[in-house]
Design a protein around this motif. Structure first.
Motif, PDB file in Angstrom:
ATOM      1  N   GLU A 183     -16.542  -6.599   6.420  1.00  0.00           N
ATOM      2  CA  GLU A 183     -15.892  -5.147   5.884  1.00  0.00           C
ATOM      3  C   GLU A 183     -14.416  -5.414   5.414  1.00  0.00           C
ATOM      4  N   ALA A 184     -13.811  -6.651   5.531  1.00  0.00           N
ATOM      5  CA  ALA A 184     -12.479  -6.668   4.998  1.00  0.00           C
ATOM      6  C   ALA A 184     -12.634  -7.076   3.506  1.00  0.00           C
ATOM      7  N   TYR A 185     -13.401  -7.893   3.299  1.00  0.00           N
ATOM      8  CA  TYR A 185     -13.852  -8.212   1.710  1.00  0.00           C
ATOM      9  C   TYR A 185     -14.323  -7.023   0.856  1.00  0.00           C
ATOM     10  N   ALA A 186     -15.177  -6.164   1.724  1.00  0.00           N
ATOM     11  CA  ALA A 186     -15.737  -4.656   1.186  1.00  0.00           C
ATOM     12  C   ALA A 186     -14.383  -3.917   0.830  1.00  0.00           C
ATOM     13  N   ARG A 187     -13.480  -3.671   1.841  1.00  0.00           N
ATOM     14  CA  ARG A 187     -12.389  -2.784   1.601  1.00  0.00           C
ATOM     15  C   ARG A 187     -11.229  -3.441   0.521  1.00  0.00           C
ATOM     16  N   ARG A 188     -11.139  -4.610   0.547  1.00  0.00           N
ATOM     17  CA  ARG A 188     -10.296  -5.206  -0.532  1.00  0.00           C
ATOM     18  C   ARG A 188     -11.034  -4.994  -2.078  1.00  0.00           C
ATOM     19  N   ALA A 189     -12.277  -5.459  -1.932  1.00  0.00           N
ATOM     20  CA  ALA A 189     -12.819  -5.004  -3.453  1.00  0.00           C
ATOM     21  C   ALA A 189     -12.923  -3.489  -3.760  1.00  0.00           C
ATOM     22  N   ASP A 190     -13.024  -2.574  -2.790  1.00  0.00           N
ATOM     23  CA  ASP A 190     -12.761  -1.201  -3.233  1.00  0.00           C
ATOM     24  C   ASP A 190     -11.335  -0.872  -3.521  1.00  0.00           C
ATOM     25  N   ARG A 191     -10.354  -1.551  -2.728  1.00  0.00           N
ATOM     26  CA  ARG A 191      -9.196  -1.264  -3.241  1.00  0.00           C
ATOM     27  C   ARG A 191      -8.715  -1.798  -4.747  1.00  0.00           C
ATOM     28  N   GLN A 192      -9.421  -2.946  -5.121  1.00  0.00           N
ATOM     29  CA  GLN A 192      -9.025  -3.646  -6.371  1.00  0.00           C
ATOM     30  C   GLN A 192      -9.806  -2.629  -7.407  1.00  0.00           C
ATOM     31  N   GLY A 193     -10.861  -2.130  -7.202  1.00  0.00           N
ATOM     32  CA  GLY A 193     -11.604  -1.278  -7.842  1.00  0.00           C
ATOM     33  C   GLY A 193     -10.871  -0.069  -8.496  1.00  0.00           C
ATOM     34  N   ARG A 194     -10.320   0.670  -7.250  1.00  0.00           N
ATOM     35  CA  ARG A 194      -9.245   1.872  -7.336  1.00  0.00           C
ATOM     36  C   ARG A 194      -8.053   1.410  -8.271  1.00  0.00           C
ATOM     37  N   ARG A 195      -7.639   0.422  -7.873  1.00  0.00           N
ATOM     38  CA  ARG A 195      -6.390   0.095  -8.714  1.00  0.00           C
ATOM     39  C   ARG A 195      -6.855  -0.376 -10.108  1.00  0.00           C
ATOM     40  N   ALA A 196      -7.861  -1.014 -10.372  1.00  0.00           N
ATOM     41  CA  ALA A 196      -8.368  -1.053 -11.883  1.00  0.00           C
ATOM     42  C   ALA A 196      -8.436   0.242 -12.491  1.00  0.00           C
ATOM     43  N   GLN A 197      -8.589   1.450 -11.931  1.00  0.00           N
ATOM     44  CA  GLN A 197      -8.818   2.774 -12.809  1.00  0.00           C
ATOM     45  C   GLN A 197      -7.521   3.310 -12.637  1.00  0.00           C
ATOM     46  N   MET A 198      -6.362   2.665 -12.112  1.00  0.00           N
ATOM     47  CA  MET A 198      -4.933   3.436 -12.593  1.00  0.00           C
ATOM     48  C   MET A 198      -4.614   3.239 -13.877  1.00  0.00           C
ATOM     49  N   ARG A 199      -3.996   4.249 -14.596  1.00  0.00           N
ATOM     50  CA  ARG A 199      -3.595   4.149 -15.831  1.00  0.00           C
ATOM     51  C   ARG A 199      -2.439   2.963 -16.427  1.00  0.00           C
TER      52      ARG A 199
END
Length: 704
Positions: free
Chosen positions: A378-394
């Motif tokens: 779960e911790a790795y999944a949450r971190r991957a999700d945060r990284q994905g959202r950060r990659a979408q930042m402008r």
């Protein structure tokens, strides 16, 4: 680094220090302490120039400085915690018998890995070369033996502590007295600093407290006093590390204190750990008068943030220390963050155990649970999700680092010649560059390309347009404080717990709530409350949902079209069969009409629209369509219709007519046997029957 010059006897008998500090001559050989010069009367007099001076550079402060950075602090425990790739060989003095014998003789001091073991080295040389007058100088070096083998003898770690002019001869012990005194002080009392965190940074001196004022909801500003070398909120973090409680009993279960509320569950000395941490914070600072309640709220928010950062920074530092101390390689923060995203690239449980931070040394079982918490799926999944959202930042979110916006503004002011800026300008500059960059200045003509995140430019532009609509075209946002009512209208309110802009610079007690803003009467020309905005991730999720709905709609339309075509084909076939049947009945000379064609049921919808059965084969209840692997597979049962009942035969069979008893019983007829009825409800006569019933007394076969 400070050093001291100690006068010595020309013959090396004594050092003029301690009780002999005021002596003019040597108490042993009566030699003069100072150079003798001839006076005006021809007699020899002492000048102010000493005959011999020993230079002493204290080494204890420099050993303490090795604990001021996390990397060197971890290296200072390598002798005990470092990994040996050749355990059968002696690769470090700690592997020798002398070291082990010392540990056996002093088990208490040997228990602490941060206690320093040193080696002394000295030799004489001529600093002026061999071609000039013979002269010798004897330097004394202190070498910390705690360090790894490859680092121990680096020039920066070989500490010069004493310079003896001339050959010491048999009086080496006399010149070594300052070194002996330092060693004795370190043995008896230890260092003068409190080690309270993984970076081994001491808390500042409690004498001379600073006056601080609130600056936003998570920061402070020093207004008077000597100032502290460390960040104000950093001192709060140091206190959390110093009083870290380890595992905490939460509702009967021992857990890692990941929440600040957990610190209220542990008591020490009659008060909770949280209360002690917050109380000792004010040993370093003085709160602004009349702001105690607001300061308590700010301190509570700061403690929550610092505790959250504690675990994140501990993980980054653990990975860096393992690569530096065990693998002998340097690794940067971006590489560390990449390694934290997957289980394969991350450190193992055992590897994390080797690099436990100092604030968790006494709570090893807690460190084990922290590592397990990091390494869950779960911790790795949450971190991957945060990284994905950060990659979408402008772009980069900001350049403040871990400092709030008011402190960014203060640092920018110090770097740019004392020029003051307000929250609006600081917000834009924090999205443009670092506070220490001399080229990071505000220019109202800059476009969105000048900022690392165009969103900051868009918000600032929208705020400026709205403010000028409210206050007039001459309004200058760089010269006026932020309008909190306007920020709430543009927000609207708090998006994901943050204000529209300059979140850390706003005091929540001074900002109206969105309900208060809505209830405030405004003119028709004022700024309305903006509709709720969507984040990039929310917009992406809605786009995916709409795409999914469109795909499902197209599939359903295709299935419905196929089903309609199948029904039409079925009805066409039935009509053809009926037409053939009636045509055969009208054919002349046909003695017996052909049998009536059977109307087959239409194709079941389950062939086109699979529907899960309520009960699967075998009697197992089916929960839902999503819980089954695929339609028609295990756990599904297609809906089907029972076969239709056959039509009655044509022509209908003729049986015997019914018989009745006479006289009627109770005023009516009584059946002797059940009559047989045709398809339309009329009784059929028996063409070959005699007409008499079993109960017919006359034998005439009465009928009705």
């Amino acid at each position: 680094m400070p050093y001291e010059g100690i006068h010595a006897c020309p013959k090396g008998c004594v050092l003029f220090r301690g009780d002999l500090e005021e002596a003019k001559t040597c108490p042993k050989c009566d030699a003069s302490r100072f150079v003798l010069v001839e006076g005006s009367d021809g007699s020899m007099k002492q000048s102010k120039v000493p005959e011999k001076v020993v230079r002493h550079l204290p080494f204890l402060p420099r050993l303490q400085r090795l604990y001021m950075t996390e990397e060197s602090a971890k290296q200072m425990t390598w002798h005990k915690n470092g990994k040996r790739y050749h355990p059968d060989k002696m690769v470090h003095p700690a592997d020798g018998d002398a070291w082990k014998h010392f540990d056996n003789m002093n088990p208490v001091k040997a228990m602490e890995a941060r206690n320093v073991r040193v080696a002394l080295a000295t030799d004489g040389f001529n600093p002026f070369g061999m071609m000039v007058a013979p002269y010798t100088c004897w330097p004394v070096f202190v070498i910390p033996l705690n360090l790894p083998p490859g680092v121990m003898f680096e020039p920066k770690n070989v500490l010069l502590t004493l310079i003896i002019p001339g050959h010491p001869g048999d009086n080496m012990g006399v010149f070594m007295q300052p070194v002996w005194d330092e060693l004795e002080l370190a043995w008896e009392e230890g260092g003068t600093h409190r080690v309270v965190c993984s970076r081994e940074v001491p808390l500042p001196d409690m004498q001379g407290r600073c006056d601080v004022h609130l600056a936003g909801q998570t920061s402070w500003k020093i207004v008077s006093g000597a100032g502290q070398a460390r960040h104000i909120n950093g001192i709060q973090g140091l206190l959390i590390k110093e009083y870290y409680p380890g595992l905490v009993n939460v509702n009967g279960e021992m857990k890692v204190p990941t929440k600040w509320s957990h610190f209220y569950l542990v008591e020490e000395g009659g008060e909770t750990i949280a209360a002690k941490i917050k109380r000792e914070f004010w040993d370093f600072f003085t709160c602004e008068e009349g702001k105690a309640a607001q300061a308590a709220r700010v301190q509570e928010a700061v403690c929550k943030d610092r505790l959250k950062d504690l675990y994140h920074e501990a993980r980054i530092q653990a990975i860096r220390d393992f690569h530096a101390n065990v693998l002998g390689e340097n690794i940067k923060k971006p590489q560390i963050r990449q390694r934290m995203n997957s289980r394969e690239a991350d450190l193992t449980q055992a590897q994390y155990e080797q690099v436990c931070p100092s604030w968790c040394d006494n709570h090893r079982e807690c460190w084990t649970e922290i590592v397990r918490m990091w390494r869950t799926d779960e911790a790795y999944a949450r971190r991957a999700d945060r990284q994905g959202r950060r990659a979408q930042m402008r772009g980069v979110s900001h350049h403040q680092g871990n400092q709030p916006l008011p402190q960014f503004a203060t640092r920018w002011t110090q770097t740019h010649g004392g020029q003051e800026i307000n929250e609006y300008t600081a917000y834009l500059l924090s999205h443009k560059g670092k506070a220490t960059d001399p080229n990071n200045v505000y220019n109202p003509e800059d476009g969105p390309d000048a900022y690392t995140n165009p969103t900051a430019y868009e918000k600032a532009t929208e705020y400026t347009v709205a403010a000028r609509q409210r206050y007039g075209e001459t309004f200058d946002p760089t010269a006026e404080p932020l309008d909190t009512d306007l920020l709430q209208r543009l927000g609207p309110g708090k998006q994901h717990g943050r204000y529209y802009m300059a979140h850390s610079a706003l005091d929540p007690s001074q900002v109206p709530t969105l309900t208060q803003v809505r209830s405030t009467p405004t003119s028709s020309s004022d700024i309305p409350v903006a509709p709720r905005r969507q984040s990039a991730s929310q917009a992406q999720m809605e786009a995916k949902m709409e795409e999914r709905i469109a795909t499902l709609h197209a599939q359903m339309m295709a299935q419905q079209m196929a089903y309609q075509q199948s029904l039409q084909q079925h009805y066409n076939t039935q009509m053809q069969n009926m037409a053939s049947f009636f045509q055969s009945m009208q054919t002349p000379g046909a003695s017996t009409p052909p049998p009536l064609p059977m109307f087959a049921p239409p194709p079941p919808p389950s062939e086109f629209f699979p529907v899960p059965a309520l009960v699967a084969p075998g009697g197992t209840p089916v929960q839902s369509t999503g819980s089954n692997p695929s339609p028609g597979g295990p756990g599904h049962q297609m809906m089907s219709y029972p076969p239709p009942a056959p039509y009655p035969p044509y022509p209908p069979p003729r049986g015997p007519p019914p018989t009745y008893s006479w006289p009627p019983v109770r005023g009516g007829w009584q059946y002797a046997q059940a009559p047989q009825f045709g398809p339309r409800g009329f009784p059929w006569a028996n063409p070959g029957g005699s007409g008499g019933g079993a109960d017919d007394e006359t034998g005439d076969g009465a009928t009705s």
